[in-house]
Design a protein around this motif. Sequence first.
Motif, PDB file in Angstrom:
ATOM      1  N   ARG A 109       0.270  -0.681   0.113  1.00  0.00           N
ATOM      2  CA  ARG A 109       0.059   0.008  -0.140  1.00  0.00           C
ATOM      3  C   ARG A 109       0.889   1.154   0.034  1.00  0.00           C
ATOM      4  NH1 ARG A 109      -5.046   1.076   1.662  1.00  0.00           N
ATOM      5  NH2 ARG A 109      -5.758  -1.175   1.951  1.00  0.00           N
ATOM      6  N   LEU A 153      -8.800   5.576  -7.732  1.00  0.00           N
ATOM      7  CA  LEU A 153      -8.731   6.447  -6.797  1.00  0.00           C
ATOM      8  C   LEU A 153      -7.679   5.597  -5.872  1.00  0.00           C
ATOM      9  CD1 LEU A 153      -9.641   8.786  -4.497  1.00  0.00           C
ATOM     10  CD2 LEU A 153     -11.007   7.996  -3.549  1.00  0.00           C
ATOM     11  N   HIS A 193     -19.602   9.304   9.391  1.00  0.00           N
ATOM     12  CA  HIS A 193     -20.663  10.464   9.025  1.00  0.00           C
ATOM     13  C   HIS A 193     -21.582  11.415  10.523  1.00  0.00           C
ATOM     14  CE1 HIS A 193     -22.040  10.001   5.113  1.00  0.00           C
ATOM     15  NE2 HIS A 193     -21.290   8.747   5.069  1.00  0.00           N
ATOM     16  N   ALA A 233     -18.031  13.205  12.427  1.00  0.00           N
ATOM     17  CA  ALA A 233     -18.368  13.967  11.280  1.00  0.00           C
ATOM     18  C   ALA A 233     -18.910  15.443  11.905  1.00  0.00           C
ATOM     19  CB  ALA A 233     -17.806  13.875   9.918  1.00  0.00           C
ATOM     20  N   ARG A 244     -14.704  19.119  13.681  1.00  0.00           N
ATOM     21  CA  ARG A 244     -14.397  18.932  12.830  1.00  0.00           C
ATOM     22  C   ARG A 244     -13.152  18.076  12.275  1.00  0.00           C
ATOM     23  NH1 ARG A 244     -11.971  23.577   9.724  1.00  0.00           N
ATOM     24  NH2 ARG A 244     -13.103  25.189  10.864  1.00  0.00           N
ATOM     25  N   THR A 245     -12.579  17.085  13.344  1.00  0.00           N
ATOM     26  CA  THR A 245     -12.133  15.670  13.442  1.00  0.00           C
ATOM     27  C   THR A 245     -12.276  14.737  14.209  1.00  0.00           C
ATOM     28  OG1 THR A 245     -10.453  16.937  14.528  1.00  0.00           O
ATOM     29  CG2 THR A 245      -9.598  17.643  13.017  1.00  0.00           C
ATOM     30  N   ASP A 260      -8.835   3.102   3.590  1.00  0.00           N
ATOM     31  CA  ASP A 260      -9.401   2.643   2.329  1.00  0.00           C
ATOM     32  C   ASP A 260     -10.468   3.524   2.426  1.00  0.00           C
ATOM     33  OD1 ASP A 260      -7.656   1.968   0.422  1.00  0.00           O
ATOM     34  OD2 ASP A 260      -8.088  -0.189   0.904  1.00  0.00           O
ATOM     35  N   LEU A 273     -11.251   6.981   3.027  1.00  0.00           N
ATOM     36  CA  LEU A 273     -10.525   7.669   1.757  1.00  0.00           C
ATOM     37  C   LEU A 273     -12.530   8.077   1.264  1.00  0.00           C
ATOM     38  CD1 LEU A 273      -8.944   9.351  -0.626  1.00  0.00           C
ATOM     39  CD2 LEU A 273      -8.255   7.445  -1.414  1.00  0.00           C
ATOM     40  N   ARG A 274     -12.816   6.480   0.749  1.00  0.00           N
ATOM     41  CA  ARG A 274     -13.825   6.712   0.505  1.00  0.00           C
ATOM     42  C   ARG A 274     -15.149   6.428   0.855  1.00  0.00           C
ATOM     43  NH1 ARG A 274     -18.367   6.201  -1.406  1.00  0.00           N
ATOM     44  NH2 ARG A 274     -19.046   3.830  -2.552  1.00  0.00           N
ATOM     45  N   TYR A 275     -15.619   7.502   1.509  1.00  0.00           N
ATOM     46  CA  TYR A 275     -16.444   8.172   2.066  1.00  0.00           C
ATOM     47  C   TYR A 275     -15.522   9.570   2.885  1.00  0.00           C
ATOM     48  CZ  TYR A 275     -17.501   3.009   3.677  1.00  0.00           C
ATOM     49  OH  TYR A 275     -17.974   1.857   4.055  1.00  0.00           O
ATOM     50  N   GLY A 276     -14.394  10.139   1.962  1.00  0.00           N
ATOM     51  CA  GLY A 276     -14.368  11.648   2.080  1.00  0.00           C
ATOM     52  C   GLY A 276     -13.978  12.652   2.972  1.00  0.00           C
ATOM     53  N   PHE A 277     -13.619  11.382   4.096  1.00  0.00           N
ATOM     54  CA  PHE A 277     -12.975  11.946   5.650  1.00  0.00           C
ATOM     55  C   PHE A 277     -11.803  12.122   5.623  1.00  0.00           C
ATOM     56  CE2 PHE A 277     -17.530   9.974   6.249  1.00  0.00           C
ATOM     57  CZ  PHE A 277     -18.162  11.464   6.220  1.00  0.00           C
ATOM     58  N   GLU A 278     -10.750  12.286   4.278  1.00  0.00           N
ATOM     59  CA  GLU A 278      -9.455  11.875   4.792  1.00  0.00           C
ATOM     60  C   GLU A 278      -8.801  13.517   4.818  1.00  0.00           C
ATOM     61  OE1 GLU A 278     -11.480  12.409   1.500  1.00  0.00           O
ATOM     62  OE2 GLU A 278      -9.878  13.076   0.259  1.00  0.00           O
ATOM     63  N   ARG A 279      -9.567  14.715   5.262  1.00  0.00           N
ATOM     64  CA  ARG A 279      -9.249  15.422   6.093  1.00  0.00           C
ATOM     65  C   ARG A 279      -9.732  15.251   7.162  1.00  0.00           C
ATOM     66  NH1 ARG A 279     -10.374  17.596   1.088  1.00  0.00           N
ATOM     67  NH2 ARG A 279     -12.235  18.650   0.895  1.00  0.00           N
ATOM     68  N   HIS A 321     -24.548  14.716   4.067  1.00  0.00           N
ATOM     69  CA  HIS A 321     -24.428  13.320   5.238  1.00  0.00           C
ATOM     70  C   HIS A 321     -25.369  12.290   4.654  1.00  0.00           C
ATOM     71  CE1 HIS A 321     -21.044  14.034   7.086  1.00  0.00           C
ATOM     72  NE2 HIS A 321     -21.463  15.697   7.038  1.00  0.00           N
ATOM     73  N   ARG A 338     -16.019  21.662   2.268  1.00  0.00           N
ATOM     74  CA  ARG A 338     -15.790  20.917   4.028  1.00  0.00           C
ATOM     75  C   ARG A 338     -16.019  20.022   4.171  1.00  0.00           C
ATOM     76  NH1 ARG A 338     -15.614  21.044   8.804  1.00  0.00           N
ATOM     77  NH2 ARG A 338     -16.024  22.689  10.152  1.00  0.00           N
ATOM     78  N   GLY A 385     -16.169  17.188   2.624  1.00  0.00           N
ATOM     79  CA  GLY A 385     -15.400  16.538   2.010  1.00  0.00           C
ATOM     80  C   GLY A 385     -16.326  15.485   1.087  1.00  0.00           C
ATOM     81  N   ARG A 436     -16.058  14.610  -4.083  1.00  0.00           N
ATOM     82  CA  ARG A 436     -15.401  13.670  -5.295  1.00  0.00           C
ATOM     83  C   ARG A 436     -17.302  12.921  -4.785  1.00  0.00           C
ATOM     84  NH1 ARG A 436     -11.113  12.399  -2.350  1.00  0.00           N
ATOM     85  NH2 ARG A 436     -11.899  10.546  -1.115  1.00  0.00           N
ATOM     86  N   TYR A 454     -13.975  24.027  19.769  1.00  0.00           N
ATOM     87  CA  TYR A 454     -15.271  24.038  20.006  1.00  0.00           C
ATOM     88  C   TYR A 454     -15.601  24.729  21.401  1.00  0.00           C
ATOM     89  CZ  TYR A 454     -15.684  22.699  15.033  1.00  0.00           C
ATOM     90  OH  TYR A 454     -15.579  23.409  13.233  1.00  0.00           O
TER      91      TYR A 454
END
Lengths: 243, 243, 243, 243, 243, 243
Positions: B112, C132, D105, D108, D112-113, D129, D132-138, E105, E133, E135, E138, E229
């Motif tokens: 990976r 991806l 979800h 989030a 924020r994190t 994986d 990333l798939r769900y969009g939470f990499e940040r 979401h 913001r 995520g 994509r 927060y």
Amino acid sequence: MRITLINPNTSVAMTRKVEAAAREVAGPGVEIVALCPPPGDGPEAVESHFDEVRAASVVVDLIERDLEAGGSDGYVIACFGDPGLDAARELVDVPVIGIAEAAMHVAALTGRTFGIVTTLSRTLGRADDLVLRYGFERACVAAYGTGIPVLALEETGSAAFEDIAAWCERVVREDGADAVVLGCAGMADLCARLSARVGVPVVDGVAASVGLVAAMSRMGVGTSKRDEYARPSRARARAAAIA
Amino acid sequence: MRITLINPNTSVAMTRKVEAAAREVAGPGVEIVALCPPPGDGPEAVESHFDEVRAASVVVDLIERDLEAGGSDGYVIACFGDPGLDAARELVDVPVIGIAEAAMHVAALTGRTFGIVTTLSRTLGRADDLVLRYGFERACVAAYGTGIPVLALEETGSAAFEDIAAWCERVVREDGADAVVLGCAGMADLCARLSARVGVPVVDGVAASVGLVAAMSRMGVGTSKRDEYARPSRARARAAAIA
Amino acid sequence: MRITLINPNTSVAMTRKVEAAAREVAGPGVEIVALCPPPGDGPEAVESHFDEVRAASVVVDLIERDLEAGGSDGYVIACFGDPGLDAARELVDVPVIGIAEAAMHVAALTGRTFGIVTTLSRTLGRADDLVLRYGFERACVAAYGTGIPVLALEETGSAAFEDIAAWCERVVREDGADAVVLGCAGMADLCARLSARVGVPVVDGVAASVGLVAAMSRMGVGTSKRDEYARPSRARARAAAIA
Amino acid sequence: MRITLINPNTSVAMTRKVEAAAREVAGPGVEIVALCPPPGDGPEAVESHFDEVRAASVVVDLIERDLEAGGSDGYVIACFGDPGLDAARELVDVPVIGIAEAAMHVAALTGRTFGIVTTLSRTLGRADDLVLRYGFERACVAAYGTGIPVLALEETGSAAFEDIAAWCERVVREDGADAVVLGCAGMADLCARLSARVGVPVVDGVAASVGLVAAMSRMGVGTSKRDEYARPSRARARAAAIA
Amino acid sequence: MRITLINPNTSVAMTRKVEAAAREVAGPGVEIVALCPPPGDGPEAVESHFDEVRAASVVVDLIERDLEAGGSDGYVIACFGDPGLDAARELVDVPVIGIAEAAMHVAALTGRTFGIVTTLSRTLGRADDLVLRYGFERACVAAYGTGIPVLALEETGSAAFEDIAAWCERVVREDGADAVVLGCAGMADLCARLSARVGVPVVDGVAASVGLVAAMSRMGVGTSKRDEYARPSRARARAAAIA
Amino acid sequence: MRITLINPNTSVAMTRKVEAAAREVAGPGVEIVALCPPPGDGPEAVESHFDEVRAASVVVDLIERDLEAGGSDGYVIACFGDPGLDAARELVDVPVIGIAEAAMHVAALTGRTFGIVTTLSRTLGRADDLVLRYGFERACVAAYGTGIPVLALEETGSAAFEDIAAWCERVVREDGADAVVLGCAGMADLCARLSARVGVPVVDGVAASVGLVAAMSRMGVGTSKRDEYARPSRARARAAAIA
């Protein structure tokens, strides 16, 4: 304050045009010098990665020579691929800015998005690389090649202007760009007319880079000399050998 | 099948080392040729963007000469910054691969994640650019400079090996890399010993690029000549002038 | 060197086609074996996530059986969704490559961008996930489903070829792809004709993966056994129970 | 409203724990059913990609059986790798949610994190994986494996709790997570105590997924049946054959 | 459980519509209160960044007042730009959710992709900011403005419905969205009819946020009070002054 | 040319400091005006999202008033969260720049990377949002809060300077930043001393924004009035009512 612009192609006409565009925005107290390589010592135009390799060599050489002659308060690489930018930053401690870089930064400050209108479509890959390198992949909504070669811009009759204007309108109306970046130093003189035509800011990188270099110089902010951009020992040795 | 490797620095010793590493993995029926510029016609080592600009010129020139002499079935740019890669792709229709590119692709196939262990830290910015350009910004978990200059690798005593091994272990144990990419053509001969030491695949770009070029050649897949990578007219003109 | 290809669907005809495509590029000294599950023990074709779940089971089972029979020097998962790839990597220390993965890596080496032409549009989500996962989200400029089911490719008359060719041309002309990736093992035999038609490299994952596995094997580079890809204890226990 | 939870491992104790956690948050009018495979028909725990492949088969099979028995108003995949999620979505038109997905979800929405604390470090690749798939990499600032195997959680004495709490504190104090996601269905009963300990929301995916499925069901929002997630014809055929 | 919805514009009719939509999905035991500012104390509609600034002030003020009156178990910001969301999270320790956030979401849980259909195109920039913001860059495949102003939705005759439905169909058919997010609280009553028309889930953020807040509340999960927060001292001081 | 700076907090001392910093770099022909709200009409300092909401209102109001009084050639929002920036851009057609935005753009031109040193850690979330919004998520390698409140900077004795210097050194030595961005208008006077101390460019946003606004003004480039940033009708109506 003296700002030196490097046009890495051998066209004297384009160098004069670049110089004129720079002077128009320079403001009081800013001296503008524009250099280009003699015929045969650089590409006639920069329209491929092959040309880009040669252009990068020209940029490095002309900056080295300018340094030997006393140096300037800032440098502009007046070619939209920003050839040799990282190497140029190694050589000096004053600001160095590429016109693609400058145009994208200024365009980003006019709103949310911009589009790029450039010469040949084959240069769009390089533009994409720069967009990503500078962090504008979300701001840049589209990039188009007009198919007009760099040197044909020198003989810009109304046809070329109309073509470029049509692409600018497309990037604004269809792609939703808030501003347009012109992707060639040779388009510097078209800026105001294009902006009037399409109704959004049209940004020329030559003017943008002069403004940014002057601003940084007044702030006392130059190029960071930490690690990556420290002057390389081989450059020092070579300069000594030439001198 | 003939594969030509271009080492853009002037070290004959490193060129021979690269050639040997390439031959070791070439397999039957693959002829290996390794070229470098004569002393004075290129950088002694590539350790800065300044060197990179000169290296790119060397790559373009040596490929043009090889083409005039009949050409090869594929080209490898044997310098970890992949200097001149895009320009090289314009010049030929066979595969051209840089060793940074090749090493990252192969490392990505072993698991990976990977880390990079290279020479001077000042070259890490260029490595970052390539990681992003090739799409490995998530796969590459860390990149370190050992502080060992390129040419010092030629006299690799045990101290240099131990230093490099320590960095490889760090990237595996602390950064969680599944594999290690060696960031210099001059490290090609250390690969097997390092892999035995750290217990994960250690990838040398020279070997990787030879394997990839050979695979592509057998598939009949070369460089796309569509638009961006079509042979530029100025290159054609210049070749004609030289010939 | 022996490379085993796993076609996880039950079509013997497709398995033979895959084997032939692999042999064509294998080069001297590379033995090719292609396996598929017996009728009823796997999906007839892999055209949904539901099929993918079953295909992943097949891949794991066939690799475990091959290992019990002595194992191979590398494995190829000959199904474009790369089902079971991570699990397969856990089971062996030699290279394992999926054909989607292989095709994307090779396509990325032919230029800057590629497009994917596959079977049913419902599989495009899985293709997106893989793009991806492998880091090609900037390189892959478009992906299209032709609407041709996997098994219909077996009876590829000129109509299917023309359909696929038309999509390939679209991805090149309209989306600006430098190369095309064929998104199904069953298209392996169309590669050369399609490439001749559209004028850019057309990459079949079966050929690509054989080349990559062979290259890695010659380099002595296999799958990293660090942590994530170490052989799981339950796999060991199960293998013992079966044996 | 009936919600069915699928625990794809064979542990009845963990299945009861999952069921209890679900009931606690279900609210009036929501019936909870928790299923698991009989011993030998699924993995004892899911701690590798190899286990994940088997777990995905279990998920698909148990949902198909539940559908034959009349079906539910929503499904939860009660295993942190969300095995078989895409295939499950193909099979039904009601909501299907994985517990990793649900926990991320909800986490989030608390700030924020978040950070993830899970069982074995080898499962972190799968977690990555999904992030990333769900969009939470940040949003996901860190993920750690405690080294505690899934089944050891069943005998959670104070040592395991203390270990997990220590990792939760690390992710909050050192990585700056606003919330913690627990990376295993077997940790469902630890949530409230951990939250009290570390002073930030600690999110269990079982509870989160029940809440999300119930909310979607009340809104009349299920799984999209457009293209990718339409029920596959082979699933239909197989169900008919079984019936 | 009491959930308070804040409509930051001054339209009483839209506030009643929001309240009705919330009650429809609230389920037993959930009390719904919907607030809006008196005429002149807030924007008539939120259709620009200028309006957004005023809306954020309204949100903060109405939550502070609700807290002084005893507070609620959760808050919903019923305006698609989620104005004041971060500030609202500072003020309370219960859940606070914006309707754009909630809708995205939930839409993400119905499949792989969604599109947004909203009022004026000038608000799409704000929608883009929120997509990034949260995520979903994509997952969100397209966002369109219908050109229908917020307040015109109050007089939704068949023409407005047809317009909105046409954009929903476009986002599904042409952009491949698995679900549609409605980009205005004033569209809350159109959801079911639109879903029936386009055949995929159509998600209203008001209903989605009520479901999410209720789910979080039942789980005992609120807003993280760690650092960013935590309730700000100036808010404390001001509340004291008002009280 | 007249440039108006808006300090949205009520500190007259900080407003004077901002004004002085702006004048120092303004160059000939540039008039500087700095405004702040009267006591009680804005936050005393901006250190939370709650403060940010009030600051955004102040920015909008002060720009509207300046416009009624004849307007300026450009505006600077002199608060590191860039509150109200998008709304401000709607109101005028001249350049408007936030000091966070300006500082990041200039820092990006000094090398490859920068770090941010700011006041309270609770404001780092807002800084992160801006980094992402402006596209500097790769350039910005770290951001730290010193724990020094905004107003304590007014009484900057040597302790505060030493603290800030220590964080600047950390971001350069440990995180590898080529430059440092100071995250508060109240740090404007520390720039030169900090730069001398840490040996890399230290960028103050007040000076940076004045330089950028002046450059854009000389180029004739203002704010794009296309769609998103067109002056909103409600702003027009309100201005008319006030007048």
